[in-house]
Design an enzyme around this catalytic site. Structure first.
Site, PDB file in Angstrom:
ATOM      1  N   ASN A   7       4.752  64.836  11.767  1.00 59.91           N
ATOM      2  CA  ASN A   7       6.196  64.902  11.566  1.00 59.91           C
ATOM      3  C   ASN A   7       6.791  65.762  12.668  1.00 59.91           C
ATOM      4  OD1 ASN A   7       8.790  65.243  10.725  1.00 59.91           O
ATOM      5  ND2 ASN A   7       8.279  65.986   8.667  1.00 59.91           N
ATOM      6  N   ARG A  66       6.242  60.105  11.029  1.00 56.23           N
ATOM      7  CA  ARG A  66       7.522  60.024  10.355  1.00 56.23           C
ATOM      8  C   ARG A  66       8.581  59.701  11.405  1.00 56.23           C
ATOM      9  NH1 ARG A  66      10.194  64.515   6.763  1.00 56.23           N
ATOM     10  NH2 ARG A  66      11.971  63.300   6.058  1.00 56.23           N
ATOM     11  N   HIS A 155      15.728  60.337   3.721  1.00 54.73           N
ATOM     12  CA  HIS A 155      14.847  60.954   2.719  1.00 54.73           C
ATOM     13  C   HIS A 155      14.137  59.897   1.884  1.00 54.73           C
ATOM     14  CE1 HIS A 155      17.363  64.908   2.595  1.00 54.73           C
ATOM     15  NE2 HIS A 155      16.333  65.046   3.415  1.00 54.73           N
ATOM     16  N   ARG A 216      24.809  71.346   7.132  1.00 64.03           N
ATOM     17  CA  ARG A 216      25.685  70.181   7.294  1.00 64.03           C
ATOM     18  C   ARG A 216      26.766  70.183   6.220  1.00 64.03           C
ATOM     19  NH1 ARG A 216      20.750  66.614   7.162  1.00 64.03           N
ATOM     20  NH2 ARG A 216      19.771  66.923   9.196  1.00 64.03           N
ATOM     21  N   GLU A 364       6.122  64.363   0.903  1.00 65.02           N
ATOM     22  CA  GLU A 364       6.408  63.316   1.886  1.00 65.02           C
ATOM     23  C   GLU A 364       5.178  62.977   2.726  1.00 65.02           C
ATOM     24  OE1 GLU A 364       9.971  65.625   2.895  1.00 65.02           O
ATOM     25  OE2 GLU A 364      11.001  63.712   3.042  1.00 65.02           O
TER      26      GLU A 364
END
Ligand code: ADP
Length: 588
Positions: A7, A66, A155, A216, A364
């Site tokens: 990742n 990923r 996600h 964000r 994940e």
């Protein structure tokens, strides 16, 4: 099977060798990325060399990368070829902060491990099933098309993984459940997962939309950037950086982006941190309510990610007073629960709560490793032979005894007009008039035999004509669907629900399924190539039953799109066209 999961993110890089069956981590390595002057490649190279050195002796079957943005192209994990690499590169415009670094990781890994198969697993792929209405921004249509402007969602691995864990925990098939999944980490998003498919999610074309996040802003009035530009003279890059890096919890609290610190200060009375927590949870509650409305109900609400897994205060603020939805929080349980490796799913709803509230540890890396292992075991592949006959299913209805009594009189028996290809099924002489708010359609054929629920199957075109907004559903799944009025010679019947747009599907026997290499309720891609306008139908449902006969059913709109000619104007007409399976979705 051991998969090396990589990742490569913009702020950190993580690698792990994961046993895809058990989830065991054989090896892990992580590093903060020095914000690169020399480009992504330079920044990643030392890390990958160290990884190759340290993971050298391990038996690794493949490498899973990923990749943040898979655009409209990728609906699942895929083996990386030159063509796939080019497509990921082309998608960099949509994710300039993410895809280039993912790509650099892929290229370096291919150089360092030329003998290993490499796979891309996309954050967006799980949301490929978003219906058009949820994908689409209300901008001029030509502009949207030209620039690929639409909602993609992110996600995906996490949402898919926790939905699967929730279903296992509830001892149910995830394809029977409606789940709202709240992934609350540094980035935050909510997804509405209806019967195993993501149908709405809060992040959009970029990960900036939706919930308040660490740095964000999430949703803001789209007029604000122009206003900011006028007032401050900031240019587009500066505004973009402001919204992505200096807003959210960080911007509101003035105390960094870490929820732990913000909660701590809010308890001590810091008004900015208190407001940050309130805005954060208010937005989350709004999305939960909205997604329950989108799905017409919910069976489980999942909290995951660093905040969702660990913060009882945020869970409390988001999930209290949801009684109207049927979700009743167990406050004690919520405050005391502690997720761990051995207890990775914990319910914190009261025992009588119809909707389950669940805290779930996401994983994940494991989700990526599993997708890769499935591809390595060729689980996406199907036998493309033999060809499958296609039948076009015109609008029709299935009725209950009670409804037929109202329409045709007490005790009326259906008369067989024509036996259909599925054994025991027939088109009846009898028909009904379907009445919607805008229009009515006459002579809608009744299919026999009678069933235990009423169901009216219409096409998208019919929907607009009738003025009924019917969801795409598999036959028999009529909860929370709209109703209509039916008229017959002896009277009328008001259906409370039952109007659906049938999910295109293939009937087959267990023997057929074994031959094709598919299972009941798999979702497959199907090619129809027997004429000039041959096309590929994605999202086709497999239905297996010993009593079925091999046949693909599509509705009239779908048949028209592929220019498949239907012989006679019956209800379910077998055509001359043939279909072949192309691949199987590797979901769940
Ligand atoms: P990422 O999205 O980078 O994977 P995580 O899922 O680890 O991030 O989530 C990070 C967030 O989780 C941070 O805001 C952190 O403060 C928050 N977090 C972790 N533990 C707790 C806790 N016990 N209480 C509140 N927030 C927590």
């Amino acid at each position: 099977m051991h998969i090396l999961v990589l990742n490569a993110g913009s702020s950190s890089i993580k690698a792990a060798v994961v046993e895809a069956g058990t989830g065991e981590r054989i090896f892990e390595l992580g590093a903060d990325r020095l914000l690169d002057r020399g480009g992504h490649r330079k920044a990643l190279h030392p890390f990958l060399l160290e990884l190759k050195d340290k993971a050298g002796g391990l038996d690794i079957a493949g490498i899973g990368h990923r990749v943040v943005h898979g655009g409209a192209e990728f609906d699942g994990a895929t083996r990386i070829t030159d063509e796939v690499e080019q497509k990921i590169e082309a998608l960099s415009d949509l994710a300039p902060l993410h895809n280039p670094i993912n790509l650099a990781g892929i290229r370096l890994a291919r150089e360092l491990w030329p003998e290993l198969p490499q796979f891309a697993v996309f954050d967006t792929a799980f949301h490929h099933s978003l219906p058009k209405r949820a994908q689409t921004y209300a901008l001029p249509k030509d502009l949207i098309r030209e620039y690929g402007i639409r909602r993609y969602g992110f996600h995906g691995m996490s949402h898919k993984y926790v939905a699967g864990r929730a279903a296992t925990f509830l001892k149910d098939d995830y394809r029977n459940l409606r789940i709202i999944s709240c992934h609350l980490g540094n980035g935050c998003s909510v997804a509405a997962i209806e019967f195993g498919r993501s149908i709405e999610t809060s992040m959009g074309m970029t990960p900036l939309e939706g919930l308040v996040m660490g740095t964000r802003s999430g949703d803001i009035d789209p007029g604000i950037p122009a206003y900011l530009h006028q007032k401050t003279g900031m240019n587009t890059e500066e505004i973009d950086a402001l919204l992505n890096r200096d807003s959210g919890l960080k911007g509101l609290s003035g105390a960094g982006n870490d929820m732990r610190g913000i909660l701590e200060r809010s308890t001590q009375g810091d008004p900015d941190c208190q407001l940050a927590v309130q805005v954060y949870t208010h937005r989350l509650r709004k999305y939960i309510g909205a997604y329950a409305a989108v799905m017409g109900g919910v069976d489980a609400i999942v909290f995951t990610g660093g905040i969702g897994e660990n913060s009882s205060i945020i869970r409390h603020r988001a999930a209290q007073r949801l009684d109207y939805l049927g979700a009743v929080i167990d406050e004690d349980r919520n405050h005391t629960l502690q997720l761990s490796e051995t207890e990775d799913v914990i319910a914190f709803s009261r025992s009588h709560s119809r909707v389950k509230l669940l805290a779930i540890r996401t994983d994940e890396q494991l989700a990526i490793a599993r997708d890769c292992a499935k591809l390595l075991r060729h689980e996406d592949e199907v036998n493309t032979r033999p060809a499958i006959p296609i039948a076009i299913s015109a609008r029709h209805c299935h009725l209950t005894r009670a409804t037929l009594d109202k329409l045709y009189g007490e005790g009326h028996e259906l008369t067989v007009k024509k036996w259909l290809s599925q054994p025991g099924q027939f088109a009846a002489e009898e028909s009904v008039t379907v009445v919607g708010p805008r229009n009515r359609i006459e002579r809608v054929r009744i299919l026999g035999p009678l069933r235990s629920v009423d169901q009216v199957e219409i096409s998208r075109t019919d929907e607009f004509f009738l003025g009924i907004d019917a969801p795409v559903r598999e036959s028999g799944k009529v909860d929370n669907t709209p109703g209509c009025q039916l008229l017959g010679p002896a009277g009328s019947a008001d259906l409370e629900d039952g109007v659906i747009c049938a999910w295109r599907h293939i009937h087959m026997t267990p023997e057929d399924a074994a031959q094709f290499g598919v299972k009941d309720r798999d979702v497959v891609e199907v090619a129809v190539s027997t004429n000039e306008r041959g096309l590929i139908f994605g999202n086709v449902l497999i239905r297996v039953n010993p009593d079925y006969k091999l046949e693909m059913h599509i509705d009239t709109d779908e048949g028209n799109a592929a220019e498949i000619q239907s012989g006679d104007a019956g209800v379910i007409d077998v055509t001359d066209s043939l279909a072949t399976l192309r691949k199987r979705a590797t979901v769940a």
